[in-house]
Design an enzyme around this catalytic site. Structure first.
Site, short mmCIF file in Angstrom:
data_model
loop_
_atom_site.label_atom_id
_atom_site.label_comp_id
_atom_site.label_asym_id
_atom_site.label_seq_id
_atom_site.Cartn_x
_atom_site.Cartn_y
_atom_site.Cartn_z
N GLN A 130 0.86 -1.19 0.00
CA GLN A 130 0.00 0.00 0.00
C GLN A 130 0.90 1.23 0.00
O GLN A 130 1.60 1.47 0.98
CB GLN A 130 -0.88 -0.03 1.27
CG GLN A 130 -1.77 1.17 1.48
CD GLN A 130 -2.28 1.24 2.92
OE1 GLN A 130 -1.76 0.54 3.80
NE2 GLN A 130 -3.24 2.06 3.16
N SER A 133 1.31 6.64 2.33
CA SER A 133 2.02 7.61 3.18
C SER A 133 3.27 8.15 2.50
O SER A 133 3.96 7.44 1.77
CB SER A 133 2.44 6.96 4.50
OG SER A 133 1.34 6.39 5.14
N GLU A 249 -8.91 -1.17 6.08
CA GLU A 249 -7.75 -1.21 6.98
C GLU A 249 -8.22 -1.25 8.44
O GLU A 249 -7.76 -2.05 9.24
CB GLU A 249 -6.88 0.03 6.74
CG GLU A 249 -5.62 0.05 7.60
CD GLU A 249 -4.63 1.12 7.14
OE1 GLU A 249 -5.06 2.26 6.82
OE2 GLU A 249 -3.43 0.83 7.09
N GLU A 369 -3.93 10.08 18.19
CA GLU A 369 -4.46 11.44 18.30
C GLU A 369 -5.52 11.70 17.23
O GLU A 369 -6.57 12.29 17.49
CB GLU A 369 -3.33 12.48 18.15
CG GLU A 369 -2.34 12.53 19.29
CD GLU A 369 -1.31 11.41 19.27
OE1 GLU A 369 -1.30 10.61 18.31
OE2 GLU A 369 -0.52 11.30 20.23
C1 LIG Z 1 3.57 -0.54 11.54
C2 LIG Z 1 3.26 0.46 10.47
C3 LIG Z 1 2.96 0.03 9.18
C4 LIG Z 1 2.65 0.96 8.19
N1 LIG Z 1 2.41 0.52 6.92
C5 LIG Z 1 2.10 1.40 5.95
C6 LIG Z 1 1.92 0.96 4.59
O1 LIG Z 1 2.09 -0.21 4.27
N2 LIG Z 1 1.60 1.88 3.66
C7 LIG Z 1 1.42 3.20 3.96
O2 LIG Z 1 1.09 3.97 3.06
N3 LIG Z 1 1.64 3.67 5.23
C8 LIG Z 1 1.96 2.80 6.21
N4 LIG Z 1 2.19 3.24 7.51
C9 LIG Z 1 2.13 4.67 7.78
C10 LIG Z 1 0.96 5.11 8.64
O3 LIG Z 1 -0.22 5.14 7.89
C11 LIG Z 1 1.36 6.49 9.19
O4 LIG Z 1 2.38 6.27 10.16
C12 LIG Z 1 0.23 7.22 9.84
O5 LIG Z 1 -0.72 7.61 8.90
C13 LIG Z 1 0.75 8.47 10.59
O6 LIG Z 1 1.47 9.28 9.72
P1 LIG Z 1 2.94 9.82 10.08
O7 LIG Z 1 3.75 8.64 10.52
O8 LIG Z 1 3.40 10.60 8.89
O9 LIG Z 1 2.75 10.76 11.32
P2 LIG Z 1 2.32 12.29 11.32
O10 LIG Z 1 1.04 12.44 10.55
O11 LIG Z 1 3.46 13.14 10.91
O12 LIG Z 1 2.00 12.51 12.84
C14 LIG Z 1 3.05 12.71 13.81
C15 LIG Z 1 2.39 12.90 15.17
O13 LIG Z 1 1.58 14.09 15.14
C16 LIG Z 1 0.25 13.78 15.52
N5 LIG Z 1 -0.70 14.59 14.75
C17 LIG Z 1 -0.69 14.79 13.41
N6 LIG Z 1 -1.74 15.56 13.04
C18 LIG Z 1 -2.44 15.82 14.17
C19 LIG Z 1 -3.64 16.56 14.46
N7 LIG Z 1 -4.34 17.16 13.49
N8 LIG Z 1 -4.06 16.61 15.74
C20 LIG Z 1 -3.36 15.98 16.76
N9 LIG Z 1 -2.22 15.28 16.54
C21 LIG Z 1 -1.77 15.20 15.27
C22 LIG Z 1 0.06 12.32 15.20
O14 LIG Z 1 -0.96 11.71 15.97
C23 LIG Z 1 1.45 11.75 15.54
O15 LIG Z 1 1.56 11.48 16.91
C24 LIG Z 1 2.58 2.34 8.50
C25 LIG Z 1 2.91 2.78 9.79
C26 LIG Z 1 3.29 1.86 10.75
C27 LIG Z 1 3.69 2.37 12.09
#
Ligand SMILES: Cc1cc2nc3c(=O)[nH]c(=O)nc-3n(C[C@H](O)[C@H](O)[C@H](O)COP(=O)(O)OP(=O)(O)OC[C@H]3O[C@@H](n4cnc5c(N)ncnc54)[C@H](O)[C@@H]3O)c2cc1C
Length: 407
Positions: A130, A133, A249, A369
């Site tokens: 997928q 991200s 998902e 969050e």
């Molecule tokens: C085990 C694992 C498997 C994954 N597999 C996939 C995959 O196969 N394909 C894929 O596309 N993605 C994948 N992901 C990505 C996952 O979808 C993202 O980690 C998730 O959407 C969060 O995005 P980010 O990591 O960019 O964090 P960010 O969006 O940058 O967030 C960072 C922090 O800020 C907080 N935050 C952000 N916005 C707000 C808000 N508006 N209000 C309050 N708090 C906020 C978040 O809660 C978090 O604590 C995977 C992630 C993990 C951990």
């Protein structure tokens, strides 16, 4: 008979259990004593096991029969998950493909795409990933910047980067969300594509985690050419296609939890084996709290199942099950580590992977969050988060955000 099975469901459960009993010795051992170590061997053995499960009708349980599924309901899927967990064998390798991407292709793909991709996906011959991200677009998924431009002959050229891409290192295809019209507001002007992972211009770089495994990757696209028929769903309507994947998902993580082994009696058995811990009131109290949370997740899951079996789409309240489940399982890992000691993290421990993997599950499938925000706004009716991006073309967003910051 957790689910108060109907006579038909009880018969189905019996049939699943009998197959697993007969074949469980053929399943790969992934944790603890005798576990496979080499990553390539693990993938090959898990593909082979997925093939056997698919041939026995234990993969793609809810997929329509015309695509190789069983055409059964979500309750039967949960029965399969529960029996796989009880048999102590791994489930399918391609949970993301079969659980989320296949159903998206079934809902939005062309007949050619369904005919070409679904069979090999179900049998583990072609694993999928997928690609949603990006480094600057996770929670705010509609902020993705990977661009696809259409050539005059209808083909597309893809440039950009994805991150966190689970299984990309051995996937044959990925479902990728790209921006195709930056002059539309950010939730519009997006399109979903099927991308062959061996296409020229695709570079996959592994990211090693604390658990020691490298399940995620960064994936780079440099002038990757895609045929016109790589589009899945409507051009510039990719947000709707992505929402289908995200709904599946949530359901896959929520209903699959027992299949993943997040189960209070399993924890109780391990803790009860320690005589001192068994008699310790604090340990018993902590275990009881975890068991209560997991039980409430189970009943919330049954509510989701009822909605699904009536053809309804589960609402935002199912995010609550994910938050509760992950936090309870993290607390269970902490309790097991307190009771077992450093051994809990040794290479042969059956708990090491769970303890080190679970904090990551706080982010996967929607961060805590974001889910709490959604529950606040859409379940409890609290005022929405302020939004600067509504109705503004994506290409003008950065300038508007800068204006807002300096105002
Ligand atoms: C085990 C694992 C498997 C994954 N597999 C996939 C995959 O196969 N394909 C894929 O596309 N993605 C994948 N992901 C990505 C996952 O979808 C993202 O980690 C998730 O959407 C969060 O995005 P980010 O990591 O960019 O964090 P960010 O969006 O940058 O967030 C960072 C922090 O800020 C907080 N935050 C952000 N916005 C707000 C808000 N508006 N209000 C309050 N708090 C906020 C978040 O809660 C978090 O604590 C995977 C992630 C993990 C951990």
């Amino acid at each position: 008979m957790d689910l108060n099975d109907t006579p038909e469901q009880a018969q189905y459960r019996e049939q699943v259990r009998a197959w697993l009993e007969e074949h469980k010795a053929e399943a790969p051992v992934l944790r603890g004593e005798g576990a496979l170590k080499d990553e390539d061997e693990i993938v090959a053995a898990r593909r082979e096991w997925q093939r056997k499960l698919a041939e026995a009708g234990l993969a793609g349980v809810t997929w329509p029969k015309e695509f190789g599924g069983q055409g059964l309901g979500p309750i039967e899927q949960v029965i399969v998950n529960q029996e796989i967990s009880k048999a102590g064998v791994p489930g399918i390798l391609d949970v993301i493909g079969v659980g989320m991407l296949g159903p998206t292709i079934i809902a939005h793909g062309t007949d050619e795409q369904k005919g070409r991709y679904l069979g090999p996906m179900l049998h583990g011959d072609e694993v999928w990933c997928q690609m949603f991200s990006e480094p600057a677009a996770g929670s705010d998924l509609a902020g993705i910047q990977t661009r696809a431009r259409q050539n005059d002959d209808g083909s597309w050229v893809l440039n950009g980067q994805k991150v966190w891409t689970t299984n990309a290192q051995f996937a044959s295809y990925g479902l990728l969300l790209a921006r195709t019209d930056p002059d539309q507001p950010k939730h519009k002007g997006l399109t979903m594509f099927v991308v062959p992972m061996d296409a020229e211009g695709v570079t996959i770089r592994g990211l090693r985690q604390i658990s020691g495994e490298a399940e995620f990757n960064e994936v780079f696209f440099d002038d990757v050419r895609l045929d016109e028929d790589a589009v899945c769903g409507p051009v510039n309507g990719g947000w709707g296609t992505a929402l289908t994947t995200l709904m599946y998902e949530r359901v896959t993580i929520g209903l699959g939890s027992e299949g993943m082994g997040y189960n209070a009696s399993r924890y109780a058995e391990a803790i009860g084996a320690d005589e001192v811990a068994r008699a310790d009131s604090e340990v018993r109290q902590r275990l009881a709290e975890i068991a209560i949370d997991l039980l409430s997740v189970r009943f919330t899951g049954y509510r989701t199942l009822t909605a699904l079996s009536k053809g309804q789409i589960p609402g935002p309240e199912s995010g609550l099950a994910k938050v509760t489940l992950v936090n309870a399982a993290i607390r269970a890992g902490e309790l097991l580590a307190d009771v077992i000691g450093p051994e809990a993290l040794s290479e042969d421990s059956e708990w090491a992977y769970m303890i080190s993997f679970l904090p990551g599950l706080k982010s996967a499938g929607g961060t805590e969050e974001i889910l709490r925000n959604t529950i606040g706004e859409r379940v409890l009716g609290l005022p929405p988060e302020p939004r600067l991006d509504k109705g503004i073309p994506f290409s003008e967003l950065k300038a508007k955000e800068r204006e807002a910051v300096s105002a």
